[in-house]
Design a protein around this motif. Structure first.
Motif, PDB file in Angstrom:
ATOM      1  N   SER A 294       0.831  -1.207   0.000  1.00  0.00           N
ATOM      2  CA  SER A 294       0.000   0.000   0.000  1.00  0.00           C
ATOM      3  C   SER A 294       0.868   1.260   0.000  1.00  0.00           C
ATOM      4  O   SER A 294       0.570   2.228  -0.686  1.00  0.00           O
ATOM      5  CB  SER A 294      -0.918   0.007   1.229  1.00  0.00           C
ATOM      6  OG  SER A 294      -1.840  -1.040   1.174  1.00  0.00           O
TER       7      SER A 294
ATOM      8  N   GLY B 231       0.716   3.430  -3.397  1.00  0.00           N
ATOM      9  CA  GLY B 231       0.100   4.744  -3.235  1.00  0.00           C
ATOM     10  C   GLY B 231       1.073   5.872  -3.536  1.00  0.00           C
ATOM     11  O   GLY B 231       0.725   6.853  -4.196  1.00  0.00           O
TER      12      GLY B 231
ATOM     13  N   ALA C 222       0.522  10.670  -0.774  1.00  0.00           N
ATOM     14  CA  ALA C 222      -0.270   9.564  -1.312  1.00  0.00           C
ATOM     15  C   ALA C 222      -0.118   8.306  -0.455  1.00  0.00           C
ATOM     16  O   ALA C 222      -1.094   7.588  -0.205  1.00  0.00           O
ATOM     17  CB  ALA C 222       0.155   9.272  -2.752  1.00  0.00           C
TER      18      ALA C 222
ATOM     19  N   PHE D 184      -3.190   6.112   1.630  1.00  0.00           N
ATOM     20  CA  PHE D 184      -3.538   4.717   1.417  1.00  0.00           C
ATOM     21  C   PHE D 184      -3.200   3.815   2.598  1.00  0.00           C
ATOM     22  O   PHE D 184      -3.912   2.853   2.875  1.00  0.00           O
ATOM     23  CB  PHE D 184      -2.906   4.193   0.121  1.00  0.00           C
ATOM     24  CG  PHE D 184      -3.760   4.489  -1.068  1.00  0.00           C
ATOM     25  CD1 PHE D 184      -4.896   3.752  -1.331  1.00  0.00           C
ATOM     26  CD2 PHE D 184      -3.447   5.541  -1.908  1.00  0.00           C
ATOM     27  CE1 PHE D 184      -5.704   4.043  -2.420  1.00  0.00           C
ATOM     28  CE2 PHE D 184      -4.254   5.846  -2.992  1.00  0.00           C
ATOM     29  CZ  PHE D 184      -5.385   5.089  -3.247  1.00  0.00           C
TER      30      PHE D 184
ATOM     31  N   GLN E  87     -11.995   3.057  -2.677  1.00  0.00           N
ATOM     32  CA  GLN E  87     -11.123   2.078  -3.323  1.00  0.00           C
ATOM     33  C   GLN E  87     -11.616   0.678  -3.045  1.00  0.00           C
ATOM     34  O   GLN E  87     -11.840   0.308  -1.906  1.00  0.00           O
ATOM     35  CB  GLN E  87      -9.687   2.230  -2.773  1.00  0.00           C
ATOM     36  CG  GLN E  87      -8.669   1.354  -3.401  1.00  0.00           C
ATOM     37  CD  GLN E  87      -8.257   1.869  -4.759  1.00  0.00           C
ATOM     38  OE1 GLN E  87      -8.627   2.940  -5.158  1.00  0.00           O
ATOM     39  NE2 GLN E  87      -7.512   1.075  -5.465  1.00  0.00           N
TER      40      GLN E  87
ATOM     41  N   TYR F 284      -2.146   2.317  -8.996  1.00  0.00           N
ATOM     42  CA  TYR F 284      -2.138   1.795  -7.624  1.00  0.00           C
ATOM     43  C   TYR F 284      -2.507   0.320  -7.601  1.00  0.00           C
ATOM     44  O   TYR F 284      -1.816  -0.508  -6.985  1.00  0.00           O
ATOM     45  CB  TYR F 284      -3.118   2.584  -6.758  1.00  0.00           C
ATOM     46  CG  TYR F 284      -3.263   2.007  -5.364  1.00  0.00           C
ATOM     47  CD1 TYR F 284      -2.314   2.275  -4.380  1.00  0.00           C
ATOM     48  CD2 TYR F 284      -4.332   1.182  -5.043  1.00  0.00           C
ATOM     49  CE1 TYR F 284      -2.445   1.730  -3.109  1.00  0.00           C
ATOM     50  CE2 TYR F 284      -4.462   0.627  -3.780  1.00  0.00           C
ATOM     51  CZ  TYR F 284      -3.518   0.913  -2.815  1.00  0.00           C
ATOM     52  OH  TYR F 284      -3.644   0.375  -1.559  1.00  0.00           O
TER      53      TYR F 284
END
Length: 255
Positions: A9, A13, A64, A68, A161, A247
């Motif tokens: 992640s 991200g 980012a 995430f 998401q 992603y």
């Protein structure tokens, strides 16, 4: 969340966010200048279209990644037990997780955004000069000018998401949803820009969102409230496609 999922992640991200921010940066500059109080031409027009890009580059990955990682952890915790663990509550879980993710990410995003936007509206100054000027005049507090308006804007348009989707499905959904959210929240984005660019001591610098929006409406009408909507919608739509697709692909590859 397992260590491998955490790392996936974080990396996915960060990579996706940096890719979007740097690729579509000129659109962001145009949007900022259209929303600035002095107007597009006086803010630099099409000159120095990459002004402020170092700030975006530095903050993009951690911003980012923070979103995430927070999103994944919150979603895992909320879905582990209790009422929110039920399948039909999944959308609520996603919304709460995304909102918390945005709140945490804004702790990184806002300082870089303040420096970036001020440099975009004053292309004759470098990112470093703008950072020093902000710290000298307002201190660290100045780097968080517009935090509330940014959080409000981001949480209202929080990304959802779902990892059951394939990359192309997530990308298409993100593009459409992001574009609609971008258009609807443009007035808040205008308020955020005005607050961040306002001179110290002015009414806008206080961060009063309703006051700023009223002033924009009074001087420029509805057109002013939606200034920069075209580059903003384009940025977020195309960016949503790139971000979510990248992603998903990177995360699935790592896992």
């Amino acid at each position: 969340m397992e260590r491998q999922q955490f790392t996936a992640s974080l990396v996915a991200g960060g990579c996706a966010g940096m890719c979007v921010d740097l690729t579509l940066f000129p659109l962001d500059t145009i949007k900022t200048r259209l929303q600035s109080q002095q107007g597009f031409s006086k803010a630099g027009g099409f000159r120095g279209i990459y002004a402020g890009v170092p700030s975006a580059a530095i903050g993009s990955f951690p911003n980012a990644a923070a979103f995430f990682v927070t999103y994944e952890y919150t979603k895992l915790l909320l879905g582990a037990h209790g009422v929110l663990a039920a399948p039909h509550m999944a959308p609520v879980t996603h919304m709460i997780a995304a909102s918390l993710g945005e709140i945490v990410a804004c702790l990184i995003r806002v300082p870089t955004e303040v420096v970036k936007q001020r440099t975009q509206a004053s292309p004759s100054s470098s990112t470093y000069q703008m950072l020093l000027a902000t710290l000298r005049e307002e201190g660290v507090k100045g780097l968080y000018r517009g935090y509330r308006s940014t959080v409000l804007r981001e949480t209202l348009g929080a990304r959802r998401q779902g990892h059951t989707l394939h990359s192309w499905q997530a990308a298409v959904c993100g593009a459409f949803a992001g574009g609609i959210a971008a258009l609807v929240t443009t007035p808040l984005d205008v308020a955020k820009t005005r607050i961040m660019l306002a001179k110290t001591g002015t009414a806008a610098a206080s961060g009063n969102i309703p006051l700023v929006l009223y002033d924009v409406w009074k001087t420029r009408g509805v057109t002013g409230l939606f200034a920069g909507s075209v580059p903003r919608v384009t940025f977020i739509s195309v960016g949503g496609f790139i971000f979510l697709g990248a992603y998903e692909k990177v995360r699935h590859t790592l896992l």
